[in-house]
Write a protein that holds these residues in place. Structure first.
Motif, PDB file in Angstrom:
ATOM      1  N   ARG A 152      -2.709 -13.878   7.715  1.00  0.00           N
ATOM      2  CA  ARG A 152      -3.802 -14.109   6.518  1.00  0.00           C
ATOM      3  C   ARG A 152      -2.918 -15.145   5.963  1.00  0.00           C
ATOM      4  O   ARG A 152      -3.722 -16.239   5.610  1.00  0.00           O
ATOM      5  CB  ARG A 152      -3.830 -13.029   6.035  1.00  0.00           C
ATOM      6  CG  ARG A 152      -4.684 -13.146   4.558  1.00  0.00           C
ATOM      7  CD  ARG A 152      -5.389 -11.859   3.922  1.00  0.00           C
ATOM      8  NE  ARG A 152      -4.028 -11.216   3.370  1.00  0.00           N
ATOM      9  CZ  ARG A 152      -4.105 -10.056   2.791  1.00  0.00           C
ATOM     10  NH1 ARG A 152      -5.556  -9.428   2.523  1.00  0.00           N
ATOM     11  NH2 ARG A 152      -3.091  -9.338   2.238  1.00  0.00           N
ATOM     12  N   LEU A 157       2.034 -15.412  -0.572  1.00  0.00           N
ATOM     13  CA  LEU A 157       2.956 -14.324  -0.591  1.00  0.00           C
ATOM     14  C   LEU A 157       2.460 -13.261   0.331  1.00  0.00           C
ATOM     15  O   LEU A 157       1.251 -12.862   0.344  1.00  0.00           O
ATOM     16  CB  LEU A 157       3.147 -13.759  -2.086  1.00  0.00           C
ATOM     17  CG  LEU A 157       4.174 -12.750  -2.593  1.00  0.00           C
ATOM     18  CD1 LEU A 157       5.577 -12.917  -2.039  1.00  0.00           C
ATOM     19  CD2 LEU A 157       3.829 -12.223  -3.611  1.00  0.00           C
ATOM     20  N   PHE A 162     -10.081 -14.434   4.561  1.00  0.00           N
ATOM     21  CA  PHE A 162     -10.543 -14.376   3.079  1.00  0.00           C
ATOM     22  C   PHE A 162     -10.408 -15.402   2.422  1.00  0.00           C
ATOM     23  O   PHE A 162     -11.012 -15.903   1.669  1.00  0.00           O
ATOM     24  CB  PHE A 162      -9.536 -13.179   2.461  1.00  0.00           C
ATOM     25  CG  PHE A 162     -10.387 -12.833   1.027  1.00  0.00           C
ATOM     26  CD1 PHE A 162     -11.252 -12.012   1.088  1.00  0.00           C
ATOM     27  CD2 PHE A 162      -9.366 -13.418   0.128  1.00  0.00           C
ATOM     28  CE1 PHE A 162     -11.774 -11.584  -0.316  1.00  0.00           C
ATOM     29  CE2 PHE A 162      -9.967 -12.872  -1.245  1.00  0.00           C
ATOM     30  CZ  PHE A 162     -11.061 -12.114  -1.416  1.00  0.00           C
ATOM     31  N   GLY A 163      -9.317 -16.125   2.655  1.00  0.00           N
ATOM     32  CA  GLY A 163      -8.789 -17.407   1.579  1.00  0.00           C
ATOM     33  C   GLY A 163      -9.676 -18.655   2.025  1.00  0.00           C
ATOM     34  O   GLY A 163     -10.332 -19.374   1.130  1.00  0.00           O
ATOM     35  N   MET A 191      -3.858 -19.825   5.562  1.00  0.00           N
ATOM     36  CA  MET A 191      -3.903 -20.706   4.419  1.00  0.00           C
ATOM     37  C   MET A 191      -3.020 -21.645   4.518  1.00  0.00           C
ATOM     38  O   MET A 191      -3.234 -22.709   3.712  1.00  0.00           O
ATOM     39  CB  MET A 191      -3.300 -19.825   3.359  1.00  0.00           C
ATOM     40  CG  MET A 191      -3.943 -18.598   2.895  1.00  0.00           C
ATOM     41  SD  MET A 191      -5.910 -18.631   2.568  1.00  0.00           S
ATOM     42  CE  MET A 191      -5.574 -19.692   1.065  1.00  0.00           C
ATOM     43  N   PHE A 250       3.154  -9.441   0.822  1.00  0.00           N
ATOM     44  CA  PHE A 250       3.685  -8.406   0.069  1.00  0.00           C
ATOM     45  C   PHE A 250       4.545  -7.539   0.926  1.00  0.00           C
ATOM     46  O   PHE A 250       4.092  -7.160   1.898  1.00  0.00           O
ATOM     47  CB  PHE A 250       2.548  -7.666  -0.825  1.00  0.00           C
ATOM     48  CG  PHE A 250       1.780  -8.293  -1.682  1.00  0.00           C
ATOM     49  CD1 PHE A 250       2.168  -8.536  -3.178  1.00  0.00           C
ATOM     50  CD2 PHE A 250       0.787  -9.521  -1.621  1.00  0.00           C
ATOM     51  CE1 PHE A 250       1.787  -9.322  -4.074  1.00  0.00           C
ATOM     52  CE2 PHE A 250       0.120 -10.307  -2.356  1.00  0.00           C
ATOM     53  CZ  PHE A 250       0.753 -10.176  -3.724  1.00  0.00           C
ATOM     54  N   SER A 281      -1.378  -4.727   2.048  1.00  0.00           N
ATOM     55  CA  SER A 281      -2.365  -5.194   0.949  1.00  0.00           C
ATOM     56  C   SER A 281      -3.522  -5.899   1.723  1.00  0.00           C
ATOM     57  O   SER A 281      -4.099  -6.944   1.173  1.00  0.00           O
ATOM     58  CB  SER A 281      -1.727  -6.317   0.129  1.00  0.00           C
ATOM     59  OG  SER A 281      -1.337  -7.405   0.898  1.00  0.00           O
ATOM     60  N   LEU A 282      -3.964  -5.101   2.831  1.00  0.00           N
ATOM     61  CA  LEU A 282      -5.202  -5.777   3.341  1.00  0.00           C
ATOM     62  C   LEU A 282      -6.513  -5.233   2.517  1.00  0.00           C
ATOM     63  O   LEU A 282      -6.189  -3.906   2.118  1.00  0.00           O
ATOM     64  CB  LEU A 282      -5.329  -5.242   4.820  1.00  0.00           C
ATOM     65  CG  LEU A 282      -4.184  -5.711   5.861  1.00  0.00           C
ATOM     66  CD1 LEU A 282      -4.227  -5.325   7.140  1.00  0.00           C
ATOM     67  CD2 LEU A 282      -4.225  -7.396   5.666  1.00  0.00           C
ATOM     68  N   PHE A 283      -7.707  -5.779   2.694  1.00  0.00           N
ATOM     69  CA  PHE A 283      -8.809  -5.289   2.010  1.00  0.00           C
ATOM     70  C   PHE A 283      -9.356  -4.112   2.987  1.00  0.00           C
ATOM     71  O   PHE A 283      -9.817  -4.609   4.113  1.00  0.00           O
ATOM     72  CB  PHE A 283     -10.048  -6.354   1.815  1.00  0.00           C
ATOM     73  CG  PHE A 283      -9.267  -7.373   0.804  1.00  0.00           C
ATOM     74  CD1 PHE A 283      -8.887  -7.151  -0.580  1.00  0.00           C
ATOM     75  CD2 PHE A 283      -8.901  -8.620   1.111  1.00  0.00           C
ATOM     76  CE1 PHE A 283      -8.487  -8.152  -1.472  1.00  0.00           C
ATOM     77  CE2 PHE A 283      -8.468  -9.585   0.581  1.00  0.00           C
ATOM     78  CZ  PHE A 283      -7.973  -9.080  -0.919  1.00  0.00           C
TER      79      PHE A 283
END
Ligand SMILES: Nc1ncnc2c1ncn2[C@@H]1O[C@H](COP(=O)(O)OP(=O)(O)OP(=O)(O)O)[C@@H](O)[C@H]1O
Ligand SMILES: [Mg+2]
Lengths: 310, 275
Positions: B159, B92, B111-112, B163, B94, B98-100
Motif C-alpha cells: 500500500r 509511513l 486506497f490512496g 503511493m 505503521f 493498519s489495514l482497513f
C-alpha cells in the motif's frame, strides 16, 4: 439429488455438474443447519411452556391469574376481539363488522412494529448525523453537546406529556416517544464510537492525502458501523418498551393499548396472549436486524463460535 | 534557535531535522519527553536505519517526519518544504497492522488512489502490480482478516509503495516475519528502493537487518532519545553478511546498543526506588 441434476441438464458434462451438485448439497446442509436452529428455538420455548403447564397441572399456578399457554392460546378468536379497537369501535360500526379477529391481531401488531421501526430509523439517522457533526465541527460540539448530555438521562416517560401536547394522538406521538428514548443515548454512543476509532487507520488516510471529509466518509463511518449496529440492537428493546408505554397511555391503538385494556378488565389470558405476540414480534425484529447486520458488516468474522472450543 | 526564524530551508535534502524534540502531553502533569535535540540530514535516495532501545522515540521521530504529529521543539523539512501536515510524498508503514478491515486487500492497497479519484481499472492494475512485488497477488480479493500477521504487513508495504512516495518511513515492518521471509522482504525492499530512488527510513531492533540494509545506521540513546552516533556502512551491495566486515559492524552496533539498553534499565530501577 445429483442424478436429478444430470437429468435436468442433459447438456452439462458430468465433470462440470459434479461441483454444482456438491455446492447444492452444501447449500442443503446449510439449510439443515437453519432447521436445527429453529428446532432448538422450538425446544427452548416448549420447555418453558411445559414447565408452566406443569405448574398448572400440579395446581400451583391459579389459572385465573397465570393461565398456562394452552388456555390463553386456545381462544385466539376470543382474544382477537380486543385488538385493533380503533377500527372496531368506529362510530357506526358494529362488533361483527370489520376485520376478523386474526386480522385484528395482525393489524395491531403491524401498527406497533411500524412505530418501533419508524422511530428506530429516524433516531439512528438523526443520532449518527448529529454525532458525526459534533466531532466534525468544533463549534457544533460546543453548541449542542451540553444540551444533549443534559437531556440524555431524562426518562422517556417524562416526555410522554410533551408527545401528547405536540402530536395529540395517533402514530406521531408514539414514534416521537421512540425517537426521544433512543436519540440522546445514540448521539453519545456515536461520539464514543468515533473517539475510539483506531488512530492508525485515520493516520493512514491522512498520509495518503485524504481530506477531512474523506477521512470521515471512508474511514470513520465504516469503522463505527459495527459498534453502531450493536448499539441499535441494544436499543431495540428500549424502543419496544417505550412504544408500549406510549400506546397504553392513549396516544394511539396498538399492543400497549391492548395490554392496558386487559389490565383494566382483569383479563390475564389477554395479557399473556399479548405478551406472546409482542415476544414473537420482538424476536423477529431482532432476527431481521441481525440479518441486516451480517449483510452490512460483511467484513466481520463470525465470533459467536470462538468460545465453543473451550 | 536560528532554525526557528527561517521559514525556508535551503537544503533540498529528503529530510532535514534541526533541533527536533517531542514532549508528549506537553504542559500537563503527564508530560513525557520522548525525543530531544535531533539533528539529522537524509539525502535523496539514502537508506537509513534507526536503531535504539525500546521506548527511545524511534516511532515518535517517524511520526514527526511524516507530519502526523507536531514537534514541540525544532523543525523538520522535506525537500526544502517545512513539514506541517502529512503528505502522500512521505508514506509511513505503521508498527501495528493498519489495514482497513472492510476493504479487500487490493482495495486497501489502492486506497490512496481512490482518494485521488482514480477509476477502478487503474486502481486494480496498480494494486496488482504492488501486490505482485510483495508476493501476494493471489490474495488480492481476500479480506485482511483472512491473512496472517506477516501477510498483512506485506500488504501494508504494498500500500505504501503504491503511493510512489519520495520518502518511505518504515516502523519495524518485518518484525513479525520469520527469518526466511524477512530475508526475502529485505531483498525485495532493496530492489524497490533502487528502482524508486526514494529515501528509506527504517526502524528495526535487529542488528542483522541494519547491517543488511543501511547506508547509515542512526543509533539512539535511551529515553529521551538523542542521536548517539551515526555509523556509515559502505559495504557494496549485494552484501555478504558473513564477511569479516559485516561481523565487525555487528559487534560494534551490539556494543553501542547494549550500553543504551543497560542505561534504560538502570534508569527504570532508579525510578522504582523512592527517592
Ligand atoms: N501517543 C503517545 N502519547 C504519549 N506518550 C507516547 C505516545 N507515543 C509514544 N509515547 C511515549 O514516547 C516514548 C517513545 O515512544 P516510541 O513509540 O516513539 O518508542 P519506540 O522507540 O518506537 O519504541 P519501540 O521500539 O518499543 O517501538 C515512550 O516512552 C512512549 O511511552
Ligand atoms: Mg516503535
Amino acid at each position: 439429488m445429483a442424478v436429478v441434476t444430470r437429468d435436468s441438464e442433459p447438456g452439462a458434462a458430468a465433470g462440470a455438474s459434479r461441483p454444482a451438485a456438491a455446492s447444492r448439497l452444501l447449500a442443503s446442509m446449510a439449510g439443515l443447519d437453519w432447521l436445527a436452529k429453529i428446532w432448538w428455538a422450538f425446544l427452548s420455548i416448549s420447555l418453558f411452556a411445559g414447565l408452566w403447564e406443569l405448574c398448572w397441572a400440579m395446581g400451583w399456578a391459579d389459572e385465573k391469574l397465570l393461565p398456562p399457554p394452552h388456555i390463553f392460546l386456545s381462544n385466539i378468536a376470543e382474544q382477537g376481539r380486543y385488538f385493533n379497537t380503533a377500527t372496531r369501535w368506529q362510530v357506526g360500526q358494529s362488533m361483527t363488522e370489520g376485520p376478523s379477529a386474526f386480522e385484528s391481531v395482525l393489524i395491531t401488531g403491524a401498527a406497533t412494529t411500524g412505530r418501533v421501526f419508524a422511530g428506530l430509523v429516524i433516531a439512528s439517522v438523526l443520532a449518527i448525523a448529529v454525532g458525526v457533526l459534533v466531532r466534525y465541527y468544533r463549534f457544533f460540539d460546543r453548541l449542542v453537546l451540553p444540551t444533549i448530555t443534559l437531556l440524555s438521562p431524562v426518562s422517556p416517560i417524562a416526555w410522554l406529556p410533551v408527545a401528547i401536547f405536540l402530536f395529540g394522538i395517533g402514530n406521531a406521538p408514539a414514534i416521537f416517544m421512540v425517537v426521544v428514548a433512543l436519540f440522546f443515548h445514540m448521539v453519545l454512543a456515536t461520539i464514543n464510537q468515533i473517539d475510539t476509532v483506531n488512530t492508525n487507520l485515520i493516520n493512514v488516510a491522512r498520509t495518503m492525502g485524504a481530506s477531512k471529509a474523506q477521512i470521515y466518509g471512508r474511514v470513520i463511518v465504516p469503522a463505527i458501523l459495527p459498534g453502531m449496529l450493536q448499539v441499535l440492537r441494544m436499543n431495540l428493546f428500549g424502543a419496544w418498551m417505550v412504544v408500549l408505554v406510549a400506546e397504553s397511555t392513549g396516544v394511539g391503538y396498538g399492543m400497549g393499548q391492548v395490554i392496558m385494556l386487559a389490565r383494566n378488565t382483569f383479563n390475564p389470558s389477554l395479557v399473556f396472549f399479548t405478551i406472546a405476540v409482542i415476544g414473537v414480534l420482538g424476536f423477529t425484529f431482532d432476527w431481521l436486524l441481525r440479518l441486516a447486520q451480517r449483510r452490512i458488516l460483511y467484513w466481520l468474522p463470525d465470533t459467536a463460535e470462538r468460545l465453543r472450543v473451550l | 534557535m536560528s532554525s526557528e526564524d527561517a521559514p525556508h530551508f535551503s537544503s533540498r535534502d529528503a529530510v532535514v531535522c534541526r533541533g527536533v524534540g517531542k514532549t508528549w502531553a506537553a504542559g500537563t502533569k503527564r508530560a513525557h519527553e520522548a525525543l530531544t535535540d535531533i539533528d539529522l540530514d537524509i539525502k535523496p535516495g539514502e537508506f537509513v536505519v534507526f536503531l535504539g532501545p525500546s521506548g527511545c522515540g524511534k516511532s515518535t521521530l517517524l511520526y514527526l517526519i511524516a507530519g502526523l504529529e507536531d514537534a514541540t521543539k525544532g523543525r523538520v523539512w522535506s525537500f526544502g518544504d517545512l513539514v506541517e501536515t502529512p503528505s502522500p510524498q512521505r508514506s509511513l508503514i505503521f508498527q501495528e497492522t493498519s489495514l482497513f478491515p472492510w476493504l479487500t486487500v487490493w482495495e486497501n492497497v489502492s486506497f490512496g488512489l481512490s482518494i485521488r479519484g482514480a477509476g477502478k481499472e487503474e486502481r486494480r492494475t496498480v494494486a496488482a502490480e504492488a501486490l505482485q512485488r510483495v508476493g501476494l497477488k493471489a490474495a488480492m480479493d481476500k479480506r485482511p482478516d483472512e491473512l496472517s500477521g506477516g501477510m498483512r504487513q506485506r500488504v501494508a508495504v504494498a500500500r505504501a509503495l503504491a503511493m510512489r512516495p519520495k520518502v518511505l518511513l518504515m516502523d519495524e515492518p518485518f518484525a513479525a516475519l520469520d527469518v526466511q521471509t524477512r530475508a526475502r522482504m529485505q531483498d525485495f525492499l532493496l530492489d524497490v528502493w533502487r528502482d524508486s530512488g526514494a529515501s528509506v527510513l527504517f526502524v528495526t531492533h535487529h542488528i542483522d537487518e541494519a547491517v543488511a540494509l543501511a547506508d547509515r545506521v542512526v543509533v539512539f540513546t535511551s529515553r529521551p532519545g538523542r542521536i548517539k552516533t551515526i555509523v556509515p556502512i559502505d559495504m557494496p551491495r549485494p552484501r555478504n553478511l558473513f564477511s569479516r566486515e559485516a561481523e565487525n559492524l555487528r559487534i560494534k552496533l551490539t556494543d553501542l546498543l547494549r550500553d543504551e539498553v543497560d542505561r534504560a534499565f538502570a534508569e527504570q530501577e532508579a525510578f522504582a526506588v523512592p527517592a
